[in-house]
Design a protein around this motif. Structure first.
Motif, PDB file in Angstrom:
ATOM      1  N   ARG A 103       0.930  -1.121   0.038  1.00  0.00           N
ATOM      2  CA  ARG A 103       0.176  -0.102  -0.209  1.00  0.00           C
ATOM      3  C   ARG A 103       0.879   1.347   0.022  1.00  0.00           C
ATOM      4  NH1 ARG A 103      -4.317  -1.653   4.623  1.00  0.00           N
ATOM      5  NH2 ARG A 103      -5.710  -2.684   3.377  1.00  0.00           N
ATOM      6  N   ASN A 104       1.886   1.226   0.715  1.00  0.00           N
ATOM      7  CA  ASN A 104       2.835   2.419   0.775  1.00  0.00           C
ATOM      8  C   ASN A 104       4.117   2.550   0.022  1.00  0.00           C
ATOM      9  OD1 ASN A 104       0.952   3.708   2.789  1.00  0.00           O
ATOM     10  ND2 ASN A 104       1.445   2.230   3.840  1.00  0.00           N
ATOM     11  N   SER A 105       4.378   1.440  -0.870  1.00  0.00           N
ATOM     12  CA  SER A 105       5.474   1.609  -1.742  1.00  0.00           C
ATOM     13  C   SER A 105       4.970   1.836  -3.156  1.00  0.00           C
ATOM     14  CB  SER A 105       6.187   0.510  -1.871  1.00  0.00           C
ATOM     15  OG  SER A 105       6.732  -0.111  -0.338  1.00  0.00           O
ATOM     16  N   ASP A 114       8.956   4.361   3.012  1.00  0.00           N
ATOM     17  CA  ASP A 114       9.032   5.586   3.619  1.00  0.00           C
ATOM     18  C   ASP A 114       8.287   5.497   4.916  1.00  0.00           C
ATOM     19  OD1 ASP A 114      10.093   7.823   5.034  1.00  0.00           O
ATOM     20  OD2 ASP A 114       9.322   9.285   3.313  1.00  0.00           O
ATOM     21  N   ALA A 115       8.813   5.241   6.051  1.00  0.00           N
ATOM     22  CA  ALA A 115       7.784   4.864   7.163  1.00  0.00           C
ATOM     23  C   ALA A 115       7.137   6.084   7.518  1.00  0.00           C
ATOM     24  CB  ALA A 115       9.022   4.430   8.412  1.00  0.00           C
ATOM     25  N   ALA A 116       7.930   7.490   7.589  1.00  0.00           N
ATOM     26  CA  ALA A 116       7.075   8.582   8.125  1.00  0.00           C
ATOM     27  C   ALA A 116       5.918   8.840   6.948  1.00  0.00           C
ATOM     28  CB  ALA A 116       8.041   9.808   8.239  1.00  0.00           C
ATOM     29  N   LEU A 117       6.364   8.582   5.797  1.00  0.00           N
ATOM     30  CA  LEU A 117       5.242   9.173   4.806  1.00  0.00           C
ATOM     31  C   LEU A 117       3.971   7.849   4.787  1.00  0.00           C
ATOM     32  CD1 LEU A 117       4.365  10.868   2.415  1.00  0.00           C
ATOM     33  CD2 LEU A 117       5.635   9.310   0.879  1.00  0.00           C
ATOM     34  N   ALA A 118       4.290   6.992   5.086  1.00  0.00           N
ATOM     35  CA  ALA A 118       3.392   5.699   5.264  1.00  0.00           C
ATOM     36  C   ALA A 118       2.538   6.111   6.379  1.00  0.00           C
ATOM     37  CB  ALA A 118       4.036   4.409   5.444  1.00  0.00           C
ATOM     38  N   SER A 123      -2.526   7.789   8.832  1.00  0.00           N
ATOM     39  CA  SER A 123      -3.423   8.179   9.780  1.00  0.00           C
ATOM     40  C   SER A 123      -4.280   9.461   9.258  1.00  0.00           C
ATOM     41  CB  SER A 123      -2.437   9.050  10.895  1.00  0.00           C
ATOM     42  OG  SER A 123      -1.581  10.079  10.163  1.00  0.00           O
ATOM     43  N   ALA A 124      -3.994   9.798   8.048  1.00  0.00           N
ATOM     44  CA  ALA A 124      -4.967  10.777   7.338  1.00  0.00           C
ATOM     45  C   ALA A 124      -5.914   9.955   6.720  1.00  0.00           C
ATOM     46  CB  ALA A 124      -4.252  11.427   6.217  1.00  0.00           C
TER      47      ALA A 124
END
Length: 152
Positions: A103-105, A114-118, A123-124
């Motif tokens: 989902r986040n790559s 990227d952990a912070a971006l994920a 959370s958004a």
């Protein structure tokens, strides 16, 4: 398969991480605790270089990954560990780690996780309302009319 050798001494490991957080080097922390330098390096490697969170299982969310867990996924994935190995170290299901990476790559991120971006994306997305059932017409209540036309 279980690890051979001595049982893990959690009180020493907690003290090791406390010393590292206080600014003591890894070799010096190992010397103070009377453990081998390789043990300290192994503990750091197993946790992706980040201090483990010793939260009780009841306070850890079974549903959502924390930022720390996402940072560990990123660190361990960059070291080349497989999804199953990462899941085993985190105590999560392999499907959870796989889904998180999928989902986040994104392609425009060059498939780098990227952990912070994920964490920000998740959370958004969590704060958005769910698309659910359409609301009933104003003034009507459930069960206030015939369920099928022509029947009373």
């Amino acid at each position: 398969m279980a690890r051979r050798g001595r049982k893990r001494r959690l009180e020493l490991e907690v003290e090791y991480w406390r010393l590292l957080a206080a600014g003591v080097g890894s070799v010096e922390a190992c010397r103070r605790l009377g453990i081998g330098r390789k043990t300290g390096y192994r503990w750091r490697a197993e946790n992706g270089g980040l201090q483990p969170d010793y939260l009780p299982e009841t306070s850890r969310s079974g549903r959502y990954l924390s930022l720390l867990e996402r940072q560990r996924i990123a660190a361990l994935r960059s070291r080349g560990l497989t999804i199953r190995q990462i899941a085993g170290l985190l105590g999560r299901a392999p499907s959870t780690v796989s889904r998180e990476l999928r989902r986040n790559s994104r392609p425009h991120d060059y498939r780098v996780y990227d952990a912070a971006l994920a964490h920000h994306r998740c959370s958004a997305a969590r704060s958005l309302p769910l698309a659910g059932r359409p609301h009933a017409r104003p003034g009507s209540s459930p069960g206030s009319g015939p369920s099928r036309p022509g029947r009373s």
